[in-house]
Design an enzyme around this catalytic site. Sequence first.
Site, PDB file in Angstrom:
ATOM      1  N   HIS A  68      31.513 -82.603 -37.907  1.00 12.75           N
ATOM      2  CA  HIS A  68      30.459 -83.289 -36.912  1.00 12.75           C
ATOM      3  C   HIS A  68      30.479 -81.308 -35.307  1.00 12.75           C
ATOM      4  CE1 HIS A  68      30.197 -87.108 -37.543  1.00 12.75           C
ATOM      5  NE2 HIS A  68      31.928 -87.219 -37.414  1.00 12.75           N
ATOM      6  N   LYS A 125      23.639 -86.715 -22.709  1.00 13.48           N
ATOM      7  CA  LYS A 125      24.560 -86.401 -23.122  1.00 13.48           C
ATOM      8  C   LYS A 125      25.878 -85.927 -22.476  1.00 13.48           C
ATOM      9  CE  LYS A 125      21.578 -83.413 -24.376  1.00 13.48           C
ATOM     10  NZ  LYS A 125      21.265 -83.595 -25.767  1.00 13.48           N
ATOM     11  N   ARG A 126      26.781 -85.825 -22.983  1.00 16.12           N
ATOM     12  CA  ARG A 126      28.053 -85.086 -22.096  1.00 16.12           C
ATOM     13  C   ARG A 126      27.430 -83.336 -21.624  1.00 16.12           C
ATOM     14  NH1 ARG A 126      33.273 -87.848 -22.798  1.00 16.12           N
ATOM     15  NH2 ARG A 126      33.777 -86.079 -22.634  1.00 16.12           N
ATOM     16  N   THR A 182      21.714 -86.909 -31.798  1.00 15.56           N
ATOM     17  CA  THR A 182      21.363 -87.716 -31.949  1.00 15.56           C
ATOM     18  C   THR A 182      20.717 -88.220 -31.149  1.00 15.56           C
ATOM     19  OG1 THR A 182      23.000 -89.057 -31.638  1.00 15.56           O
ATOM     20  CG2 THR A 182      22.601 -88.907 -33.920  1.00 15.56           C
ATOM     21  N   LYS A 215      25.631 -76.906 -24.246  1.00 17.23           N
ATOM     22  CA  LYS A 215      24.474 -77.967 -23.626  1.00 17.23           C
ATOM     23  C   LYS A 215      23.464 -77.603 -23.034  1.00 17.23           C
ATOM     24  CE  LYS A 215      27.358 -82.115 -25.681  1.00 17.23           C
ATOM     25  NZ  LYS A 215      25.763 -82.335 -26.729  1.00 17.23           N
ATOM     26  N   LYS A 241      16.735 -90.674 -30.766  1.00 17.77           N
ATOM     27  CA  LYS A 241      16.385 -92.169 -29.226  1.00 17.77           C
ATOM     28  C   LYS A 241      15.225 -91.378 -28.958  1.00 17.77           C
ATOM     29  CE  LYS A 241      21.443 -92.597 -30.281  1.00 17.77           C
ATOM     30  NZ  LYS A 241      22.538 -92.145 -29.180  1.00 17.77           N
TER      31      LYS A 241
HETATM   32  O1  73E Z   1      26.030 -82.755 -32.338  1.00 18.80           O
HETATM   33  C1  73E Z   1      27.110 -83.633 -32.280  1.00 18.80           C
HETATM   34  C2  73E Z   1      26.571 -84.486 -33.399  1.00 18.80           C
HETATM   35  O2  73E Z   1      25.188 -85.228 -33.133  1.00 18.80           O
HETATM   36  C3  73E Z   1      28.304 -83.202 -32.251  1.00 18.80           C
HETATM   37  O3  73E Z   1      28.439 -82.159 -31.210  1.00 18.80           O
HETATM   38  C4  73E Z   1      29.667 -84.100 -31.723  1.00 18.80           C
HETATM   39  O4  73E Z   1      29.313 -85.455 -33.210  1.00 18.80           O
HETATM   40  C5  73E Z   1      27.620 -85.552 -33.447  1.00 18.80           C
HETATM   41  C6  73E Z   1      27.382 -86.875 -34.617  1.00 18.80           C
HETATM   42  O5  73E Z   1      27.266 -86.196 -35.548  1.00 18.80           O
HETATM   43  C7  73E Z   1      30.472 -84.042 -32.325  1.00 18.80           C
HETATM   44  N1  73E Z   1      31.319 -84.544 -31.102  1.00 18.80           N
HETATM   45  C8  73E Z   1      33.002 -84.399 -32.007  1.00 18.80           C
HETATM   46  N2  73E Z   1      32.458 -82.970 -32.229  1.00 18.80           N
HETATM   47  N3  73E Z   1      31.186 -82.933 -32.902  1.00 18.80           N
HETATM   48  C9  73E Z   1      33.785 -84.226 -31.220  1.00 18.80           C
HETATM   49  C10 73E Z   1      34.836 -83.546 -30.975  1.00 18.80           C
HETATM   50  C11 73E Z   1      36.015 -83.447 -30.677  1.00 18.80           C
HETATM   51  C12 73E Z   1      36.662 -84.757 -29.742  1.00 18.80           C
HETATM   52  C13 73E Z   1      35.433 -86.105 -30.510  1.00 18.80           C
HETATM   53  C14 73E Z   1      34.325 -85.596 -30.511  1.00 18.80           C
END
Ligand code: 73E
Length: 845
Positions: A384, A579-580, A687, A585, A691
């Site tokens: 991710h 978003k976070r 995502t 970001k 939405k």
């Molecule tokens: O771009 C998003 C993505 O849409 C990405 O940053 C996020 O995952 C979403 C779903 O695919 C994400 N979160 C984390 N890594 N990628 C993450 C890493 C460590 C701890 C918690 C979350």
Amino acid sequence: MVTITKNINSNTSSNKNTLDSAMLKVRIEHHLSHTLGDIIINNVIDKQCTETKKAYWHATSLALNEVITEKLNQSQLRQSQSACKSVNYLSLEYLMGRLLSNNLHNLDLYTITEKVLKSLGFELADLCEQGADLALGNGGLGRLAACFLDSLATLDYNAMGYGIHYQHGLFKQHFADGHQVETPDMWREFGSPWEICRPESTQLIPLYGHIEEVPQADGSTETKWTAGKTLKGVPYDIPIVGYNSSTVNALRLWQCRADSAFDWDKFNNGDYLMALEQQVHAEIVSKVLYPNDEHAAGQELRFIQQYFFCACSVRDIIKRYQAQYGALTPAQSEHFSSKVAIQLNDTHPTIAILELMRLLLDEFQFQWQDAWQLARKVFAYTNHTLLPEALEKWPVKLFERVLPRHLTILYRINEAFLNEEVNAMWPNNDNMRRALSIIDEGGEGNERKVRMAHLCVIASHKVNGVAQVHSDLVKSDLFPEFNQLWPKKLTNVTNGITPRRWLKACNPLLSALLDSEINADWAKELTQLSLLSNKADNADFQQQFMQIKHQNKVALTKEIKALTGITVSPDAIFDVQIKRLHEYKRQHLNLLHIIALYRRLLADPAMEMYPQVFIFGAKAAPGYKLAKDIIFAINKVADKINNDTRIHDKLKVVFLPNYRVSLAEKIIPAADVSEQISTAGKEASGTGNMKLALNGAVTIGTLDGANIEIAEEVGNDNIFICGLTVDEVKALDQNGYNPTDYYHNNEEIKACLDWLDSDYFTPGHAGALSPIKESLLAGGDPYKVLADFQSYSDAQNKLNVAYQDKKRWARMAILNTALMGKFNSDRSIEDYIANIWQLTPVSAN
Ligand code: 73E
């Protein structure tokens, strides 16, 4: 008896509900009087008081649960009888949000329940607000897991979600003088009506201790692990209700307890606190969700959380297999992998690979090759993020202490991989061995570490990224050597969102319009919305569509007032960044532009500008200082701007506190503009972008993550693209990026940044906002905020002009809703099924 009549859009024979309104009313009242005590029945009650509403919310949920549990049991029976393959989704995070409204919509019981409650004197929408969000996740990764579970049940696939039953989910946020303050989330302080405890599926999990080599009769040795401690995992199942389908699956969440409640000897001797020590230590394991998004937490407790959850889940998967098909022997290997798929949601559940190997070797007497072949067929891994700080690496020493046996298995996997596969491709090549090894040898005072992602890639039969550009970068930048070694292993599955929660349930006005326009179940077949394209220029339809947007904006205006005290006009452009909070970001790019607009307005109060409200929602990880500084800066700038009468309400800034799924459901239907302005190459997918566009917001964004695919779908006329591309960012890095050039060459950038040093926004506290400026100049601006400022600001100007052309804007908004079909999470799931899991659906028909 009034049987439920369903609209033509959502009925199939498989989903016949036999619950009628009279029966529903009886059940709700039954739960009120019998389960929840006698506070309400026959008394004159205050229907406005929160306690009463909570009781009715609870009773309605319990009444609904009877229908759901029955469907869950039938689904499990059907799935078992059909002997179909199942997928087990392993994720440390699930951001479920509230469940009542969603479950009612998915069961097509919303309208009938609304009527029943009305007859009892309540608004269903109002009662739904009483439910706590299940915030067992941080952001996109956890919400994706929740959307995927919804789609799996909707498409009638046999799936089990596995996770942790955190006592406290993501912290609650409020602001004190503009600063983020965190308080614990208490989602199940008084229990949760949705969960079913399954004590019969309890697991005992060993950890710590030592290993020894035990000689065998044939001269070989076997590794024996004597654990030093045992944890108990107790599962709670949350039913996952498919939309208009016959399936209810389960999300199984593990709660950690001590093996025994307390030490009787200590208790009898009067040492009451010490007697409970064991229990306290064990319960800590599932006590709280780590609040770091995109940042690997290095603590031992996090490691134990991961192991505990993986061990419980893998044992449960095997147990369920055995219950259905009998003993698991090496001869059953092929069979097992034809019935079981395990998906790793990022590297957080990597230890599941080692635990499965350990169980097969030590408890099921598998030979190494049989065990390894089985594991490789079963596991697949989703990446991710490419951010280095999010890539997990655990110290070898920690592994050795907590999971000594697992470490020996890991070494053997690594040895075989390097000596056989790497050596076959790159003979005697130490550089390649070093680059691909699961162990990062450290060197020069750095300790040895386990690269969890390498283990995942080596053990999985498929590895996917989450949007096309991200998957391409996974191949080219993150794992280029692995891609050379196994060219077919790395693949893409673009993320998606469930249109049930993110349109049908959260935007009832737009849903009703779509129902009347589209003669199909669009909430399942989202590509059918493309039929709206024909109406994008139709004046009547534009009027209806924009009228709904306006009504949603009026509702949000009230929410903003209630939450912040700020008055905003629903006629202004609602520009949303939710978003976070993370530097990549770039909420601070948005802020810099807001400051520039403010400055322009002060210089020329008659400046041509359509009023714009900038709305933020974001939580910062509690330990992420700069992220918290950015929140503080936005709040302080907002204070100043919102109270400056000189700019005649042309500009407003709102930071909504405690951003979460249920707040997103209110913001998204009311958004005109969707801010997706990450540095190109950093946001894997996103995502929220999907939405917002689905609800008719127009994106202003960079060519990053799924924005690129959104632009492909809606066309360049219906999106505002700005900023550097991935290749341009790379080139800038290679040639040496110098943010001070932008500072000196762009008068506006300089003025805005220097303004932050003054006490203008923080009277009496000059320098309070300087950390933002410092991060962008002395800090090197790692996310290229200054490089993208002008392009972003120009795109904002174009957007502001475009909004003033009502017809043009309505067309853009409609086309965004119409052309989001690709981003249905059902499509993502069908991609996983076709390319990775190979499941067949099982429905009642
Ligand atoms: O771009 C998003 C993505 O849409 C990405 O940053 C996020 O995952 C979403 C779903 O695919 C994400 N979160 C984390 N890594 N990628 C993450 C890493 C460590 C701890 C918690 C979350």
